[in-house]
Enzyme design. Structure first.
Site, PDB file in Angstrom:
ATOM      1  N   GLY A 116       0.848  -1.195   0.000  1.00 31.55           N
ATOM      2  CA  GLY A 116       0.000   0.000   0.000  1.00 31.55           C
ATOM      3  C   GLY A 116       0.877   1.237   0.000  1.00 31.55           C
ATOM      4  O   GLY A 116       2.071   1.155   0.246  1.00 31.55           O
ATOM      5  N   LYS A 117       0.327   2.359  -0.312  1.00 27.30           N
ATOM      6  CA  LYS A 117       1.070   3.620  -0.211  1.00 27.30           C
ATOM      7  C   LYS A 117       0.079   4.767  -0.233  1.00 27.30           C
ATOM      8  O   LYS A 117      -0.963   4.682  -0.891  1.00 27.30           O
ATOM      9  CB  LYS A 117       2.041   3.775  -1.391  1.00 27.30           C
ATOM     10  CG  LYS A 117       3.195   4.705  -1.107  1.00 27.30           C
ATOM     11  CD  LYS A 117       4.260   4.005  -0.265  1.00 27.30           C
ATOM     12  CE  LYS A 117       5.435   4.869   0.057  1.00 27.30           C
ATOM     13  NZ  LYS A 117       6.533   4.070   0.627  1.00 27.30           N
TER      14      LYS A 117
END
Ligand code: NAD
Length: 418
Positions: free
Chosen positions: A106-107
């Site tokens: 994720g980011k």
């Protein structure tokens, strides 16, 4: 040095395609992995100190959740783009898989200039962004962490906002928190420690003794300082370090603590010891056993790769080597430990932090460091085995190992609903 920033998403897809070709993966599986599971774009209105309202744009990308909850940092930067956030979330999928921790990538990011904002504005920005992405995050769903220009205080605000909305304290919602509210011992040094361990394992393969090995480090921040400190504790000689203002060089070796103290007073490593000053460009070309780029992306390019005089490069920074430079380094027999392995120490200890939070039972620093050591030594061996089996570079080997693990999880789980 002239620096061309590539489109990070195109780069990420190219790396995926290349590894998929080696593994002869199905087209459908590649298409599945090319795009994120989910992307959320949010508006983040903030009351500024002067009473005006400013509307910021924020993102959260969740790349692939087949191996576990999404995991990855949140960056605050004026040049954040959706494409960059997606690419970074894809790289997190591979990074978590290569060290075999049960997360997907994720980011997140907000387009803003934190250097021009007050502490109060940053707190309001963080809390409003947290409420905006709240429906897609959670300790079993997506666990943010610090990245560029976010820090333990930012994580404390996220944890507090999330906990207040749900009505009880939930430390496992973020990692990289201050230790006093559920952070982990050893987290601050973990990325640099991992970079040092990766360099040491590569040295073993090349028959280089870590004691007295000559080490050059670009960037003397969190990663660079801790890598320098740990390698010097193991007897290595840190012959040059640098920061954005320039570098220092001494063939007899630098005193890492003294350099750090000087930097804390003056803001730079320059002038720390009676030794030669050196530019960041020249520093990369010094003759040494181990070179650690720990500052910026794309510093080793086709323009300087044939002048790199190191036997090992352990990539503390993300993306310090361009694909063209990679080919040159490979031809010249320089052992590159790729970023997704060499700087994975941070996410590994983030995982330990989360495990401790969920269990409400906290480890001492010694345990954290010894568990980190086990994970990284094992992962290094696994990457090395693939490198030999497939006769590829360490970077390709790390990518192949990660991709195999993600694809296996995808195949085992299957598609539903059909
Ligand atoms: P930091 O801000 O603490 O330190 C960065 C250092 O690089 C500073 O000393 C700065 O002066 C120096 N620098 C900046 N511009 C430079 C230039 N042009 N030439 C030479 N030095 C320059 O950052 P950090 O947390 O140590 O991160 C460094 C790199 O490691 C980044 O690429 C980051 O994405 C990567 N990384 C960090 C972590 C982590 O846990 N901190 C984890 C994974 C990857």
């Amino acid at each position: 040095m002239e620096r061309i920033k590539r489109n990070p998403y195109e780069m990420a897809v190219k790396q995926l395609e290349d590894a998929a070709e080696v593994l002869k993966l199905d087209r459908g599986v590649v298409d599945y992995l090319k795009v994120p599971d989910r992307v959320l774009q949010v508006k983040v209105p903030v009351k500024m100190d002067d009473g005006s309202i400013k509307v910021f744009t924020g993102f959260r990308s969740q790349h692939c959740g087949v191996r576990g909850p999404y995991k990855g940092g949140i960056r605050y930067h004026p040049e954040v783009t959706l494409e960059e956030v997606i690419a970074l979330s894809m790289w997190m999928t591979w990074k978590c898989a290569v060290v075999n921790i049960p997360y997907g990538g994720g980011k997140g990011g907000i387009i803003c200039d934190p250097k021009k904002m007050s502490e109060g504005e940053l707190e309001r920005l963080t809390r409003r962004y947290t409420t905006a992405i709240l429906p897609v995050i959670g300790p079993d769903r997506d666990i943010p962490a610090p990245d560029v220009y976010t820090n333990p205080q930012t994580m404390a605000w996220i944890m507090d906002t999330y906990s207040n909305v749900l009505g009880y304290t939930i430390p496992g919602i973020v990692t990289g928190k201050p230790v006093e509210i559920g952070g982990s011992e050893g987290r601050t040094a973990s990325t640099g420690r991992g970079t040092a361990i990766a360099a040491r394992e590569a040295a073993k393969k090349l028959g280089i003794e870590i004691k007295n090995a000559k080490v050059v480090i670009q960037g003397f921040g969190n990663v660079g300082y801790h890598a320098a400190k740990i390698l010097s504790e193991w007897g290595a000689k840190i012959i040059a370090v640098s920061d954005s203002k320039g570098g220092i060089y001494s063939d007899d070796g630098l005193d890492v603590d003294r350099v750090a103290e000087h930097k804390s007073y003056t803001g730079s490593v320059k002038g720390a010891e009676k030794c030669e000053e050196i530019s960041n460009e020249k520093l990369l070309e010094l003759e040494c056993d181990i070179l650690i780029p720990a500052a910026l992306e794309e510093v080793i390019t086709e323009k300087n790769a044939d002048r790199i005089n190191a036997k090992i490069i352990s990539e503390g920074a993300n993306g310090p080597t361009t694909p063209e430079a990679d080919r040159i380094l490979e031809e010249r027999g320089i052992f590159v430990v790729p970023d997704i392995l060499a700087n994975a120490g941070g996410v590994v200890v983030s995982y330990f932090e989360w495990v401790q939070d969920l269990n409400r039972y906290f480890w001492g620093e010694e345990r954290v460091n010894s568990e980190l050591e086990k994970v990284l030594v094992r992962s290094f061996k696994e990457v090395y085995t693939i490198k030999e089996d497939y006769d590829v570079s360490s970077r390709d080997a790390a990518m192949i190992l990660a991709l195999k693990r993600v694809v296996r999880a995808f195949e085992l789980r299957g598609l539903w609903p059909q």
